[in-house]
Design a protein around this motif. Structure first.
Motif, PDB file in Angstrom:
ATOM      1  N   THR A   1      -9.328   5.821  -1.063  1.00 34.02           N
ATOM      2  CA  THR A   1      -9.162   6.896  -0.085  1.00 34.02           C
ATOM      3  C   THR A   1      -9.356   6.308   1.306  1.00 34.02           C
ATOM      4  N   ASP A   2      -8.392   6.531   2.205  1.00 35.81           N
ATOM      5  CA  ASP A   2      -8.481   5.928   3.535  1.00 35.81           C
ATOM      6  C   ASP A   2      -9.375   6.750   4.460  1.00 35.81           C
ATOM      7  N   LEU A   3      -9.427   6.364   5.736  1.00 35.06           N
ATOM      8  CA  LEU A   3     -10.324   7.015   6.695  1.00 35.06           C
ATOM      9  C   LEU A   3     -10.003   8.480   6.914  1.00 35.06           C
ATOM     10  N   PHE A   4      -8.753   8.894   6.603  1.00 38.40           N
ATOM     11  CA  PHE A   4      -8.342  10.272   6.844  1.00 38.40           C
ATOM     12  C   PHE A   4      -8.298  11.099   5.561  1.00 38.40           C
ATOM     13  N   GLY A   5      -8.822  10.540   4.474  1.00 39.31           N
ATOM     14  CA  GLY A   5      -8.872  11.266   3.212  1.00 39.31           C
ATOM     15  C   GLY A   5      -7.613  11.175   2.384  1.00 39.31           C
ATOM     16  N   ASN A   6      -6.652  10.337   2.776  1.00 44.23           N
ATOM     17  CA  ASN A   6      -5.406  10.204   2.022  1.00 44.23           C
ATOM     18  C   ASN A   6      -5.617   9.346   0.784  1.00 44.23           C
ATOM     19  N   LEU A   7      -4.933   9.705  -0.310  1.00 46.74           N
ATOM     20  CA  LEU A   7      -4.976   8.927  -1.544  1.00 46.74           C
ATOM     21  C   LEU A   7      -3.974   7.784  -1.436  1.00 46.74           C
ATOM     22  N   CYS A   8      -4.452   6.539  -1.509  1.00 44.94           N
ATOM     23  CA  CYS A   8      -3.614   5.358  -1.321  1.00 44.94           C
ATOM     24  C   CYS A   8      -3.675   4.484  -2.571  1.00 44.94           C
ATOM     25  N   GLN A   9      -2.541   3.853  -2.889  1.00 44.79           N
ATOM     26  CA  GLN A   9      -2.470   2.985  -4.049  1.00 44.79           C
ATOM     27  C   GLN A   9      -2.138   1.564  -3.574  1.00 44.79           C
ATOM     28  N   ARG A  10      -2.886   0.618  -4.076  1.00 41.21           N
ATOM     29  CA  ARG A  10      -2.747  -0.774  -3.652  1.00 41.21           C
ATOM     30  C   ARG A  10      -2.290  -1.609  -4.845  1.00 41.21           C
ATOM     31  N   LEU A  11      -1.227  -2.410  -4.662  1.00 40.37           N
ATOM     32  CA  LEU A  11      -0.684  -3.202  -5.763  1.00 40.37           C
ATOM     33  C   LEU A  11       0.080  -4.399  -5.220  1.00 40.37           C
ATOM     34  N   VAL A  12       0.430  -5.302  -6.130  1.00 43.62           N
ATOM     35  CA  VAL A  12       1.323  -6.410  -5.817  1.00 43.62           C
ATOM     36  C   VAL A  12       2.572  -6.236  -6.661  1.00 43.62           C
ATOM     37  N   ALA A  13       3.699  -5.941  -6.001  1.00 44.36           N
ATOM     38  CA  ALA A  13       4.959  -5.735  -6.705  1.00 44.36           C
ATOM     39  C   ALA A  13       5.518  -7.082  -7.149  1.00 44.36           C
ATOM     40  N   PRO A  14       5.940  -7.195  -8.420  1.00 45.42           N
ATOM     41  CA  PRO A  14       6.493  -8.464  -8.897  1.00 45.42           C
ATOM     42  C   PRO A  14       7.886  -8.713  -8.329  1.00 45.42           C
ATOM     43  N   ALA A  15       8.301  -9.960  -8.338  1.00 52.01           N
ATOM     44  CA  ALA A  15       9.649 -10.305  -7.871  1.00 52.01           C
ATOM     45  C   ALA A  15      10.690  -9.661  -8.772  1.00 52.01           C
ATOM     46  N   GLY A  16      11.824  -9.271  -8.165  1.00 54.05           N
ATOM     47  CA  GLY A  16      12.904  -8.633  -8.907  1.00 54.05           C
ATOM     48  C   GLY A  16      12.999  -7.161  -8.584  1.00 54.05           C
ATOM     49  N   PHE A  17      13.679  -6.424  -9.449  1.00 53.40           N
ATOM     50  CA  PHE A  17      13.810  -4.986  -9.246  1.00 53.40           C
ATOM     51  C   PHE A  17      12.466  -4.310  -9.472  1.00 53.40           C
ATOM     52  N   PHE A  18      12.107  -3.396  -8.566  1.00 52.81           N
ATOM     53  CA  PHE A  18      10.834  -2.675  -8.672  1.00 52.81           C
ATOM     54  C   PHE A  18      11.059  -1.231  -8.251  1.00 52.81           C
ATOM     55  N   SER A  19      10.582  -0.300  -9.072  1.00 50.18           N
ATOM     56  CA  SER A  19      10.809   1.123  -8.829  1.00 50.18           C
ATOM     57  C   SER A  19       9.497   1.891  -8.868  1.00 50.18           C
ATOM     58  N   ILE A  20       9.386   2.850  -7.963  1.00 48.57           N
ATOM     59  CA  ILE A  20       8.226   3.744  -7.905  1.00 48.57           C
ATOM     60  C   ILE A  20       8.746   5.168  -8.059  1.00 48.57           C
TER      61      ILE A  20
ATOM     62  N   ILE B   1       0.879  -1.172   0.000  1.00 46.27           N
ATOM     63  CA  ILE B   1       0.000   0.000   0.000  1.00 46.27           C
ATOM     64  C   ILE B   1       0.913   1.219   0.000  1.00 46.27           C
ATOM     65  N   LEU B   2       0.715   2.102  -0.964  1.00 42.53           N
ATOM     66  CA  LEU B   2       1.526   3.306  -1.105  1.00 42.53           C
ATOM     67  C   LEU B   2       0.699   4.534  -0.762  1.00 42.53           C
ATOM     68  N   MET B   3       1.362   5.563  -0.289  1.00 43.34           N
ATOM     69  CA  MET B   3       0.710   6.824   0.050  1.00 43.34           C
ATOM     70  C   MET B   3       1.642   7.940  -0.420  1.00 43.34           C
ATOM     71  N   LEU B   4       1.630   8.197  -1.729  1.00 39.53           N
ATOM     72  CA  LEU B   4       2.608   9.102  -2.332  1.00 39.53           C
ATOM     73  C   LEU B   4       1.980  10.218  -3.159  1.00 39.53           C
ATOM     74  N   ARG B   5       0.658  10.275  -3.222  1.00 37.43           N
ATOM     75  CA  ARG B   5      -0.007  11.296  -4.044  1.00 37.43           C
ATOM     76  C   ARG B   5      -0.591  12.398  -3.158  1.00 37.43           C
TER      77      ARG B   5
END
Length: 265
Positions: free
Chosen positions: A50-69, A20-24
């Motif tokens: 959007t979580d309980l506090f109004g934050n924009l959250c992103q949900r994903l499954v990162a694949p095995a190996g190198f992963f960049s955000i 779960i990411l919170m970067l936006r």
């Protein structure tokens, strides 16, 4: 002022791992997002909520190996933070409903353990903004700000036994003391343009005088140029990334913020 901010996170993922990411940042009364980029490498399906506090959250499954955000955005923010000496305390029975969760003890802000200490700190101080400012003064006089030093998240009680702290720790202590005085207080994570060395930053807001005001014990002069990404009760609510399962290795984290001219298109 207009800012361009970016954050890059590189991971080595051993097996497919839920995140779960919170970067936006979201647009609101204190900031307006004009342009935004959000890239996942390799490209990965993500769902936003959007979580309980109004934050924009992103949900994903990162694949095995190198992963960049990688995230980047142009955003208009206030060039100064509002201050309001004398802003009054708001009685609990008159508080807006959304502020009430920020009165209660939480995992890292055990406000129920700070009742006597907070009362002694603000003895003789007018209830409200001035009490919050006195708490910030106490934190600044008691703790040396040491950015980059604290990797483990610790609670306000633990922070209060130390002589140095990072921004997150100082915010926890400020929040706990404010809540002990029945002043709603919440943690904010985001970017601060004047911050050196540059990194993601944490501060807190307190609800007095009918609105939220910014308090930042790491800064002797309350600076503007702030971008809020996430709000919560404490650090447990505002992690920019949360991964589940076996630990993954973060290889690199880069944060940049700079002033820019207003976008023209």
């Amino acid at each position: 002022m207009w800012l361009h901010a970016s954050c890059k996170l590189d991971f080595e993922i051993p097996v497919a791992t839920p995140f779960i990411l919170m970067l936006r940042p979201r647009s609101g009364s204190q900031q307006w997002v004009a342009r935004e980029q959000y890239m996942l490498n390799p490209s990965t399906e993500a769902v936003e909520f959007t979580d309980l506090f109004g934050n924009l959250c992103q949900r994903l499954v990162a694949p095995a190996g190198f992963f960049s955000i990688q995230t980047a955005f142009d955003i208009e923010v206030a060039d100064s933070s509002d201050v309001a000496p004398g802003a009054p305390f708001v009685p609990v029975e008159q508080l807006p409903d959304p502020t009430l969760p920020f009165l209660l003890p939480s995992r890292y802000c055990e406000s129920d353990r700070f009742s006597q200490m907070a009362a002694s700190l603000v003895e003789g101080i007018n209830p409200g903004y001035n009490q919050c400012a006195k708490i910030v003064e106490y934190i600044q006089n008691s703790l040396a700000y040491t950015p980059g030093e604290g990797q483990e998240i610790i609670s306000a009680t633990e922070v209060n036994q130390k002589s140095q702290a990072v921004c997150r720790d100082m915010a926890h202590l400020g929040i706990a003391c404010c809540r002990a005085l029945s002043i709603p207080a919440r943690m904010v994570v985001g970017y601060l343009e004047p911050l050196r060395p540059m990194d993601l930053h944490a501060w807190f807001e307190a609800y007095v005088g009918g609105r939220w005001y910014t308090f930042d014990p790491t800064q002797q002069t309350l600076a503007g140029g702030r971008v809020a990404i996430a709000y919560g009760r404490d650090a447990a609510d505002v992690a920019v990334y949360t991964q589940f399962g076996d630990p993954v290795e973060i290889l690199n984290m880069e944060v940049h913020v700079e002033q820019i001219s207003a976008p023209t298109d």
